[in-house]
Design a protein around this motif. Structure first.
Motif, PDB file in Angstrom:
ATOM      1  N   MET A   1       0.848  -1.198   0.000  1.00 46.08           N
ATOM      2  CA  MET A   1       0.000   0.000   0.000  1.00 46.08           C
ATOM      3  C   MET A   1       0.876   1.237   0.000  1.00 46.08           C
ATOM      4  N   GLU A   2       0.536   2.201  -0.818  1.00 40.69           N
ATOM      5  CA  GLU A   2       1.278   3.443  -0.888  1.00 40.69           C
ATOM      6  C   GLU A   2       0.530   4.512  -0.102  1.00 40.69           C
ATOM      7  N   LYS A   3       1.261   5.185   0.771  1.00 40.37           N
ATOM      8  CA  LYS A   3       0.663   6.199   1.641  1.00 40.37           C
ATOM      9  C   LYS A   3       1.459   7.482   1.497  1.00 40.37           C
ATOM     10  N   ILE A  28      -4.296   7.964   1.198  1.00 46.33           N
ATOM     11  CA  ILE A  28      -4.134   6.512   1.219  1.00 46.33           C
ATOM     12  C   ILE A  28      -4.444   5.959  -0.171  1.00 46.33           C
ATOM     13  N   LYS A  29      -3.419   5.480  -0.834  1.00 48.50           N
ATOM     14  CA  LYS A  29      -3.600   4.939  -2.187  1.00 48.50           C
ATOM     15  C   LYS A  29      -3.938   3.458  -2.092  1.00 48.50           C
ATOM     16  N   ARG A  30      -5.147   3.220  -1.632  1.00 48.58           N
ATOM     17  CA  ARG A  30      -5.642   1.853  -1.490  1.00 48.58           C
ATOM     18  C   ARG A  30      -7.142   1.883  -1.720  1.00 48.58           C
ATOM     19  N   MET A  32     -10.829   1.174  -1.253  1.00 52.17           N
ATOM     20  CA  MET A  32     -11.695   0.674  -0.188  1.00 52.17           C
ATOM     21  C   MET A  32     -13.101   1.214  -0.387  1.00 52.17           C
ATOM     22  N   TYR A  40     -10.679   2.403   8.596  1.00 50.54           N
ATOM     23  CA  TYR A  40      -9.216   2.479   8.502  1.00 50.54           C
ATOM     24  C   TYR A  40      -8.713   3.785   9.111  1.00 50.54           C
ATOM     25  N   TYR A 239      -9.757   5.590  -3.619  1.00 40.59           N
ATOM     26  CA  TYR A 239      -8.747   6.057  -2.679  1.00 40.59           C
ATOM     27  C   TYR A 239      -9.410   7.020  -1.694  1.00 40.59           C
TER      28      TYR A 239
END
Length: 326
Positions: A1-3, A28-30, A32, A40, A239
């Motif tokens: 995961m990239e943050k 947050i590059k995830r 969801m 989160y 994101y």
């Protein structure tokens, strides 16, 4: 995961406080869902992203526009209580079984032929019942709920507000030529922030939004192309941005006045930034450009009385920071 970490800092030359605070924002590059993103943020940081004004919206938009097409805004919808034509919460109901069931899409009420009620989309066309306080009469012309309200008002009456079972039976007995009529009962949608539960006072909807086009569009996202918002189904995957409140307590700064409030003559805030870039930040030209852009962002928010300097963390401190984040 990239943050990716970024920050909004408010600096002033003089203030009357005993502590200052800074919101730290984390992109947050995830992918969801809205609920997953909210959970989160609550577990890892402090809360979900919220946007209080146009300047803050522009800040997020400028930062996010080249990184993804949409991000969750921590905004979601709830329905308010049913109210009558007097705008007071209704006390009498005669709903059909499993009614009301329309969520944010069906915000108006009708009576059907057997005297029971159901919720319905307000833009649908139905006959209606007006009341002048002593008599009821049917308008058989089909129209929307809002048009029915206006039609009754032109006749010095109002869309009927049913107060008890006796009145409900009287209206039902009038339904000989129609099978369903608008009554004076509706509710509204309130958009509120997930982190506080408070109704939003700033909204930046795209034209035509919110429209609940596909049904169950209870959550909001920012379109990063232009910074406007759209309503979305909450199980979409986007994101998102989390935020965390950092409290800064100056040591030995200023003096106390008579009531014990500490008066600070000046304030210095150190902000640590983790920057993800292919540019060589050892290059003085690159670091100068970063400082200039940061100053411009602060100036745009009306913050001018400050001095900003740039310092790279020693390598050992940087490594320790990364270990602490892992």
């Amino acid at each position: 995961m990239e943050k990716i970490f970024f920050v909004i800092v408010l600096l002033t030359g003089f203030c009357v406080v005993s502590a200052s605070s800074t919101w730290l924002y984390y992109f947050i590059k995830r992918f969801m869902t809205f609920d997953e993103a909210n959970d989160y943020c609550m577990s890892k940081y402090n809360s979900f992203m919220s946007v209080d004004n146009n300047s803050m919206n522009d800040f997020f938009w400028t930062y996010l526009k080249d990184r993804t097409d949409r991000v969750w805004v921590g905004l979601l919808a709830r329905t308010l209580p049913w109210t009558g034509m007097d705008r007071q919460p209704a006390k009498y109901f005669n709903w059909k079984f499993n009614q009301p069931n329309g969520g944010i899409d069906e915000l108006c009420a009708t009576m059907v032929y057997d005297g029971e009620w159901q919720d319905l989309t307000c833009s649908f066309h139905r006959p209606s019942v007006c009341s002048n306080g002593s008599h009821y009469y049917i308008t058989e012309t089909e129209m929307t709920w809002m048009d029915a309200v206006a039609n009754c008002e032109t006749k010095n009456s109002s869309l009927v507000q049913i107060q008890n079972s006796t009145m409900n039976n009287e209206i039902m007995n009038l339904l000989s030529n129609v099978t369903e009529v608008w009554i004076g009962l509706n509710r509204s949608v309130d958009w509120y922030w997930a982190d506080t539960g408070k109704s939003a006072t700033f909204l930046n909807w795209q034209n035509g939004q919110p429209d609940n086009l596909n049904g169950n569009e209870f959550c909001a996202a920012m379109v990063t192309e232009d910074g406007t918002w759209t309503d979305e189904q909450c199980d979409e995957l986007y994101y998102f941005v989390c935020k965390e409140l950092e409290i800064i307590i100056p040591e030995g700064a200023g003096s106390s006045n008579e009531d014990g409030t500490k008066v600070l003559q000046s304030k210095q805030t150190m902000v640590k930034l983790q920057i993800q870039t292919t540019v060589n930040m050892e290059d003085p030209v690159a670091s100068d450009i970063l400082v200039q852009r940061f100053c411009a962002m602060l100036a745009k928010q009306g913050v001018t009385d400050f001095r900003l300097t740039w310092r790279k963390l020693p390598e050992k401190e940087t490594q320790n920071k990364r270990k602490g984040d892992s």
